[in-house]
Design a protein around this motif. Structure first.
Motif, mmCIF file in Angstrom:
data_model
loop_
_atom_site.group_PDB
_atom_site.id
_atom_site.type_symbol
_atom_site.label_atom_id
_atom_site.label_comp_id
_atom_site.label_asym_id
_atom_site.label_seq_id
_atom_site.Cartn_x
_atom_site.Cartn_y
_atom_site.Cartn_z
ATOM 1 N N GLY A 193 72.706 67.717 -21.029
ATOM 2 C CA GLY A 193 71.421 67.172 -20.606
ATOM 3 C C GLY A 193 71.449 66.356 -19.329
ATOM 4 N N LYS A 194 72.613 66.244 -18.689
ATOM 5 C CA LYS A 194 72.690 65.451 -17.458
ATOM 6 C C LYS A 194 71.912 66.144 -16.341
ATOM 7 N N ARG A 195 71.272 65.314 -15.528
ATOM 8 C CA ARG A 195 70.469 65.829 -14.423
ATOM 9 C C ARG A 195 70.892 65.159 -13.128
ATOM 10 N N TYR A 196 70.789 65.902 -12.055
ATOM 11 C CA TYR A 196 71.139 65.398 -10.743
ATOM 12 C C TYR A 196 70.011 65.787 -9.792
ATOM 13 N N THR A 197 69.668 64.888 -8.891
ATOM 14 C CA THR A 197 68.620 65.156 -7.924
ATOM 15 C C THR A 197 69.036 64.566 -6.585
ATOM 16 N N THR A 198 68.845 65.338 -5.522
ATOM 17 C CA THR A 198 69.216 64.847 -4.207
ATOM 18 C C THR A 198 68.269 63.724 -3.772
ATOM 19 N N ASP A 199 68.787 62.813 -2.976
ATOM 20 C CA ASP A 199 68.023 61.616 -2.629
ATOM 21 C C ASP A 199 66.689 61.914 -1.950
ATOM 22 N N SER A 200 66.629 62.953 -1.152
ATOM 23 C CA SER A 200 65.417 63.215 -0.371
ATOM 24 C C SER A 200 64.219 63.606 -1.231
ATOM 25 N N VAL A 201 64.454 63.979 -2.482
ATOM 26 C CA VAL A 201 63.335 64.383 -3.346
ATOM 27 C C VAL A 201 63.212 63.513 -4.587
ATOM 28 N N LYS A 202 64.075 62.517 -4.716
ATOM 29 C CA LYS A 202 63.992 61.632 -5.894
ATOM 30 C C LYS A 202 62.637 60.954 -5.955
ATOM 31 N N GLY A 203 62.086 60.918 -7.151
ATOM 32 C CA GLY A 203 60.772 60.321 -7.339
ATOM 33 C C GLY A 203 59.632 61.291 -7.089
ATOM 34 N N ARG A 204 59.940 62.442 -6.515
ATOM 35 C CA ARG A 204 58.907 63.444 -6.241
ATOM 36 C C ARG A 204 59.144 64.738 -7.023
ATOM 37 N N PHE A 205 60.387 65.123 -7.182
ATOM 38 C CA PHE A 205 60.729 66.364 -7.882
ATOM 39 C C PHE A 205 61.373 66.024 -9.226
ATOM 40 N N ALA A 206 61.149 66.883 -10.202
ATOM 41 C CA ALA A 206 61.767 66.695 -11.516
ATOM 42 C C ALA A 206 62.175 68.049 -12.079
ATOM 43 N N ILE A 207 63.408 68.119 -12.558
ATOM 44 C CA ILE A 207 63.910 69.344 -13.171
ATOM 45 C C ILE A 207 63.819 69.215 -14.684
ATOM 46 N N SER A 208 63.499 70.317 -15.328
ATOM 47 C CA SER A 208 63.453 70.338 -16.787
ATOM 48 C C SER A 208 63.877 71.714 -17.274
ATOM 49 N N SER A 209 64.178 71.772 -18.555
ATOM 50 C CA SER A 209 64.705 73.001 -19.127
ATOM 51 C C SER A 209 64.050 73.268 -20.466
ATOM 52 N N ASP A 210 63.633 74.498 -20.686
ATOM 53 C CA ASP A 210 63.081 74.924 -21.969
ATOM 54 C C ASP A 210 64.037 75.965 -22.539
ATOM 55 N N VAL A 211 64.877 75.519 -23.466
ATOM 56 C CA VAL A 211 65.902 76.414 -24.010
ATOM 57 C C VAL A 211 65.280 77.585 -24.754
ATOM 58 N N ALA A 212 64.160 77.337 -25.436
ATOM 59 C CA ALA A 212 63.507 78.407 -26.203
ATOM 60 C C ALA A 212 63.010 79.532 -25.294
ATOM 61 N N LYS A 213 62.692 79.190 -24.049
ATOM 62 C CA LYS A 213 62.164 80.183 -23.115
ATOM 63 C C LYS A 213 63.201 80.614 -22.083
#
Length: 126
Positions: free
Chosen positions: A55-75
């Motif tokens: 469940g660990k997530r990483y986001t580059t600094d230039s998009v932090k606070g604006r972009f969000a990654i998520s995952s739907d295992v069922a799909k």
């Protein structure tokens, strides 16, 4: 194995888009999947990544606070919600997965064996 991105398009600055990456042929809940982008004349850069195994997530600094990654295992789908888009976010966005048991985002970033989708164009007008 197939990774298929969708959701790109043309949007005005300040707008939002949600990208989707459907993954088939892999054990989805045990791998790392990331979003990368490449703008014309620039090198490809990592945007955000999620390790489904822990469940660990990483986001580059230039998009932090604006972009969000998520995952739907069922799909078998990974999403990239992009808000407050800027013209400098214009690029082809690709998703990539590392097909190794328990793979992590740092491993995906370094590996030459990542699997790639065909990309989806995101254009942000000013």
């Amino acid at each position: 194995v197939q990774l298929v991105e969708s959701g790109g398009g043309l949007v005005q600055a300040g707008g939002s888009l949600r990208l989707s990456c459907v993954v088939t042929g892999l054990t989805f809940d045990d791998i790392a999947i990331g979003w990368f982008r490449q703008a014309p004349g620039k090198e490809r850069e990592g945007v955000s990544c999620i390790s489904n195994s822990d469940g660990k997530r990483y986001t580059t600094d230039s998009v932090k606070g604006r972009f969000a990654i998520s995952s739907d295992v069922a799909k078998n789908t990974v999403y990239l919600q992009m808000n407050s888009l800027k013209p400098e976010d214009t690029a082809v966005y690709y998703c990539s997965a590392l097909a190794a048991h328990g793979s992590t985002c740092p491993e995906l970033e370094r590996s030459p064996f990542g699997l790639w989708g065909q990309g989806t164009q995101v254009t942000v007008s000013s």
